[in-house]
Design a protein around this motif. Structure first.
Motif, short mmCIF file in Angstrom:
data_model
loop_
_atom_site.label_atom_id
_atom_site.label_comp_id
_atom_site.label_asym_id
_atom_site.label_seq_id
_atom_site.Cartn_x
_atom_site.Cartn_y
_atom_site.Cartn_z
N ALA A 32 0.82 -1.22 0.00
CA ALA A 32 0.00 0.00 0.00
C ALA A 32 0.85 1.26 0.00
N SER A 33 2.02 1.21 0.68
CA SER A 33 2.83 2.42 0.71
C SER A 33 4.01 2.34 -0.25
N ASP A 34 4.24 1.16 -0.81
CA ASP A 34 5.34 1.00 -1.77
C ASP A 34 4.97 -0.14 -2.74
N ALA A 35 4.58 0.25 -3.94
CA ALA A 35 4.07 -0.74 -4.91
C ALA A 35 5.12 -1.75 -5.36
N ASP A 62 1.97 1.51 10.44
CA ASP A 62 1.33 1.34 9.13
C ASP A 62 -0.02 2.04 9.17
N ARG A 63 -0.33 2.81 8.14
CA ARG A 63 -1.59 3.53 8.12
C ARG A 63 -2.63 2.74 7.34
N THR A 64 -3.80 2.52 7.93
CA THR A 64 -4.89 1.92 7.16
C THR A 64 -5.49 3.03 6.30
N HIS A 65 -6.14 2.66 5.22
CA HIS A 65 -6.74 3.66 4.33
C HIS A 65 -8.20 3.86 4.73
N LEU A 86 -13.76 -1.31 2.96
CA LEU A 86 -14.50 -1.51 1.70
C LEU A 86 -13.70 -2.40 0.75
N LEU A 87 -12.38 -2.28 0.82
CA LEU A 87 -11.53 -3.14 0.00
C LEU A 87 -11.46 -4.55 0.61
N TYR A 88 -11.28 -4.60 1.94
CA TYR A 88 -11.12 -5.90 2.60
C TYR A 88 -12.38 -6.77 2.45
N ARG A 89 -13.58 -6.14 2.49
CA ARG A 89 -14.82 -6.93 2.45
C ARG A 89 -14.93 -7.74 1.16
#
Ligand SMILES: CCC/C=C/C(=O)SCCNC(=O)CCNC(=O)[C@H](O)C(C)(C)COP(=O)([O-])OP(=O)([O-])OC[C@H]1O[C@@H](n2cnc3c(N)ncnc32)[C@H](O)[C@@H]1OP(=O)([O-])[O-]
Length: 308
Positions: free
Chosen positions: A40-43, A192-195, A200-203
């Motif tokens: 998420a923070s480094d592709a 680590d920061r959650t978005h 909504l993505l995890y579901r």
């Protein structure tokens, strides 16, 4: 609770759950990895790209060990219904998770699940159910992993007929999720920061409970806004351990315990503190903005590097 007057715990304990099946593909494994914040923070994160992409094709992607908890998703077609037990599904919370891994989780698989009731406890204000699921690879018949999911049913306790609260467990006490946090300085700390759209993505990995997406539903459940799935927070914490202690090698994870102590709002920052005790990592995850511990537990490792 008055509604529990007909509930007979012995009937629930002897209840037999039907076997169930679950199938997933490498696309599910990659979507799950993104849902718990991988890359998420480094592709091009050198430890994590392997969970979402492989130059030789997706069949070669690596699967995060916490994905094992998803194999239980369709194991209870009727939710947590037990004969006679009444509860309000809007008040259900995930209390704990225990995962034992017997081999690395393949990138796609057909699974056969055997489900049983591992625990039932009357806490007065709540009932606690522990559901054990053993997941077998259909093709080889090999046991892949075991999950024990604890659900905390607010308002469903008070069913004990005697003065002693009803309590049943089918497993050894050293497999519980409550851990003692050392007083020493942590060996490692990972932030680590959650978005804001994390839930909504995890579901999309298969847990569609509206508690994690519907503002009105969340309010009825007692929260100011939809909350993060417990297993998403656990995924973030174990990913932190793989990165900080296993040097990116997720095959070292043997078993995982986690107790969800407080809800997390999507968008909050998770700080995971880790201590090493032999081949065990004790961990605790805090929400930085509220300075509150939301999760604690332990992870047992294979072949912990003595240079640590
Ligand atoms: C499953 C699929 C659906 C997924 C849904 C989600 O993801 S929801 C999102 C993810 N989940 C979340 O966000 C949930 C976050 N967690 C919470 O909000 C709270 O911890 C709570 C509401 C679960 C319990 O709080 P409280 O103040 O009501 O509890 P208390 O301190 O007064 O103790 C009462 C008794 O219960 C025991 N016990 C306590 N906690 C746990 C536990 N976690 N686990 C097990 N047991 C627990 C404690 O030991 C005590 O027993 P004792 O010692 O008397 O025999």
């Amino acid at each position: 609770m008055a509604g529990q007057s007909e509930f007979d715990p012995s009937l629930a304990v002897s209840h037999k759950f039907p076997d169930s099946t679950y199938s997933y593909t490498e696309r599910d494994a990659a979507l799950y990895a993104l849902g718990i914040g991988a890359c998420a923070s480094d592709a091009v994160d050198e430890d994590e790209l392997k969970y979402v992409y492989h130059e030789d094709g997706q069949k070669a992607i690596k699967v995060l060990p916490t994905f094992a908890a998803l194999l239980t998703l369709e194991s209870l077609p009727n939710g947590f219904d037990l004969p006679g037990l009444q509860y309000d599904p809007r008040l259900l919370l995930h209390g704990q998770q225990y995962i034992e891994l017997y081999k690395p989780v393949p990138s796609s698989c057909h699974i056969q699940n055997k489900v049983s009731l591992a625990g039932l406890h009357d806490k007065g204000k709540a009932a606690i159910l522990e559901i054990e699921t053993k997941s077998y690879e259909k093709e080889s018949g090999d046991l892949l992993c075991m999950n024990r999911s604890t659900v905390y049913l607010r308002g469903a306790g008070g069913f004990s007929k005697s003065s002693k609260p009803f309590s049943y467990s089918s497993y050894p006490s050293n497999q519980t999720s409550a851990v003692k946090i050392p007083e020493s300085k942590p060996f490692s700390v990972f932030e680590d920061r959650t978005h804001p759209s994390q839930a909504l993505l995890y579901r999309l990995s298969g847990d569609y409970n509206p508690l994690h997406s519907d503002p009105q539903f969340a309010k009825v459940a007692g929260f100011s806004q939809p909350i993060l799935h417990g297993l998403c927070t656990l995924g973030f914490a174990v990913r932190a351990i793989i990165k900080s202690i296993c040097k990116g090698d997720s095959d070292r994870i043997k078993s995982i315990t986690g107790r969800f102590l407080l809800h997390v709002y999507p968008g909050e920052t998770l700080v995971t503190e880790m201590w090493i005790e032999g081949s065990r990592v004790i961990y605790r995850t805090l929400v930085k903005e509220r300075k509150r511990t939301v999760l604690s537990g332990s992870v047992d490792l294979r072949g912990l590097n003595s240079s640590l």
